[in-house]
Design a protein around this motif. Sequence first.
Motif, short mmCIF file in Angstrom:
data_model
loop_
_atom_site.label_atom_id
_atom_site.label_comp_id
_atom_site.label_asym_id
_atom_site.label_seq_id
_atom_site.Cartn_x
_atom_site.Cartn_y
_atom_site.Cartn_z
N GLU A 1 15.20 4.19 -11.86
CA GLU A 1 13.93 3.74 -12.44
C GLU A 1 12.89 3.48 -11.36
O GLU A 1 11.71 3.83 -11.51
CB GLU A 1 14.16 2.47 -13.27
CG GLU A 1 14.88 2.72 -14.59
CD GLU A 1 15.13 1.43 -15.35
OE1 GLU A 1 14.60 0.38 -14.94
OE2 GLU A 1 15.86 1.47 -16.35
N VAL A 2 13.31 2.86 -10.26
CA VAL A 2 12.41 2.60 -9.14
C VAL A 2 11.90 3.92 -8.56
O VAL A 2 10.71 4.08 -8.28
CB VAL A 2 13.12 1.76 -8.06
CG1 VAL A 2 12.31 1.74 -6.75
CG2 VAL A 2 13.33 0.34 -8.56
N VAL A 3 12.81 4.86 -8.36
CA VAL A 3 12.42 6.17 -7.83
C VAL A 3 11.40 6.83 -8.75
O VAL A 3 10.40 7.41 -8.29
CB VAL A 3 13.66 7.07 -7.65
CG1 VAL A 3 13.23 8.51 -7.33
CG2 VAL A 3 14.56 6.54 -6.56
N GLU A 4 11.63 6.74 -10.05
CA GLU A 4 10.71 7.38 -11.01
C GLU A 4 9.34 6.74 -10.99
O GLU A 4 8.31 7.43 -11.11
CB GLU A 4 11.33 7.32 -12.41
CG GLU A 4 12.54 8.26 -12.56
CD GLU A 4 13.25 8.11 -13.90
OE1 GLU A 4 12.97 7.11 -14.60
OE2 GLU A 4 14.06 8.99 -14.24
N VAL A 5 9.28 5.42 -10.82
CA VAL A 5 7.99 4.72 -10.71
C VAL A 5 7.24 5.21 -9.48
O VAL A 5 6.03 5.49 -9.53
CB VAL A 5 8.20 3.19 -10.64
CG1 VAL A 5 6.91 2.48 -10.23
CG2 VAL A 5 8.67 2.66 -11.99
N ARG B 1 0.83 -1.20 0.00
CA ARG B 1 0.00 0.00 0.00
C ARG B 1 0.87 1.25 0.00
O ARG B 1 1.76 1.41 0.83
CB ARG B 1 -0.91 0.00 1.23
CG ARG B 1 -1.97 1.11 1.21
CD ARG B 1 -2.87 1.04 2.43
NE ARG B 1 -3.53 -0.26 2.51
CZ ARG B 1 -4.61 -0.60 1.82
NH1 ARG B 1 -5.15 0.26 0.97
NH2 ARG B 1 -5.15 -1.79 1.98
N LEU B 2 0.61 2.13 -0.96
CA LEU B 2 1.31 3.40 -1.05
C LEU B 2 0.31 4.50 -1.33
O LEU B 2 -0.42 4.44 -2.32
CB LEU B 2 2.37 3.36 -2.17
CG LEU B 2 3.14 4.66 -2.40
CD1 LEU B 2 4.03 4.98 -1.21
CD2 LEU B 2 3.97 4.56 -3.68
N GLN B 3 0.28 5.49 -0.46
CA GLN B 3 -0.63 6.61 -0.63
C GLN B 3 0.11 7.81 -1.21
O GLN B 3 1.30 8.02 -0.94
CB GLN B 3 -1.26 6.98 0.71
CG GLN B 3 -2.09 5.86 1.32
CD GLN B 3 -2.60 6.21 2.70
OE1 GLN B 3 -2.35 7.29 3.22
NE2 GLN B 3 -3.34 5.28 3.31
N LYS B 4 -0.59 8.59 -2.02
CA LYS B 4 0.03 9.77 -2.60
C LYS B 4 0.52 10.71 -1.50
O LYS B 4 -0.15 10.95 -0.51
CB LYS B 4 -0.97 10.50 -3.50
CG LYS B 4 -1.27 9.76 -4.80
CD LYS B 4 -2.16 10.57 -5.72
CE LYS B 4 -2.38 9.84 -7.04
NZ LYS B 4 -3.22 10.60 -7.97
N ARG C 1 7.69 8.08 -7.83
CA ARG C 1 7.31 9.48 -8.01
C ARG C 1 6.07 9.60 -8.89
O ARG C 1 5.18 10.41 -8.63
CB ARG C 1 8.48 10.26 -8.62
CG ARG C 1 9.60 10.57 -7.64
CD ARG C 1 10.79 11.20 -8.34
NE ARG C 1 11.79 11.70 -7.40
CZ ARG C 1 13.02 12.10 -7.75
NH1 ARG C 1 13.37 12.08 -9.03
NH2 ARG C 1 13.88 12.52 -6.84
N ALA C 2 6.01 8.78 -9.93
CA ALA C 2 4.86 8.80 -10.84
C ALA C 2 3.58 8.39 -10.11
O ALA C 2 2.48 8.81 -10.49
CB ALA C 2 5.10 7.89 -12.03
N ALA C 3 3.74 7.58 -9.06
CA ALA C 3 2.59 7.14 -8.28
C ALA C 3 2.21 8.14 -7.19
O ALA C 3 1.28 7.92 -6.42
CB ALA C 3 2.88 5.78 -7.65
N GLY C 4 2.97 9.24 -7.12
CA GLY C 4 2.64 10.30 -6.17
C GLY C 4 3.43 10.27 -4.88
O GLY C 4 3.16 11.07 -3.97
N ALA C 5 4.42 9.38 -4.78
CA ALA C 5 5.23 9.31 -3.56
C ALA C 5 6.22 10.47 -3.49
O ALA C 5 6.68 10.98 -4.51
CB ALA C 5 5.97 7.99 -3.50
#
Length: 210
Positions: free
Chosen positions: A131-135, A109-112, A137-141
């Motif tokens: 690449e992991v960081v960008e994924v 579970r990851l919330q924006k 960030r794209a999810a709002g983290a």
Amino acid sequence: MEKKISKALLEIGAVFLRPDEPFTWASGIKSPVYCDNRLILTAPAVRNEVENAMAQTIKNHYPQVEVLMGTATAGIAHAAITASILGLPMGYVRAGSKDHGRQNQIEGRLQKGQKVVVVEDLISTAGSSIEVVEVLRAAGADVLGIVSIFTYGMQRGIDNLAKANVKNISLSNFDALVQVAVNDGYIKESDIERLIRFRNNPSDDSWIRT
């Protein structure tokens, strides 16, 4: 801490230094060093040392963290153990989205807006970590940065992290490892210059013939 962790990695064979018989990486690069931090998981004393050092490093450098996210696959177990020590939730990021079910790439579970630290085992060019960081960030983290067990300290990796605006803190590094290896008799002092030349420019294999 850098030398203590380096010593532990050498003792359990998680890091090999073999300047006279180079390893070949998947990229084709000839390397005097090979790192397999998965072996940490099978050495309980070193595992405890590494995970507690990781937990303390996160406390010191990323005190606002709310979630740990491991990199697939090597960072997952370290993220889980460290999250347990810190009492934090954790998840992990797949190399690609699943081709079935909900087609998740982020598991857990990851919330924006949540403040995330990425747990990585090894940093070389930093491409997969970014690449992991960008994924995320794209999810709002809100990605605070990375904590890794070992970094080669390659200029390309340093430049890539800076360009992506990603902070990395490593428990151990190439320079500390080389110094410990010399002091403990794993390599000769005359090998230091060759190893540093490799670190500075892995694509130039002239260090092998020195």
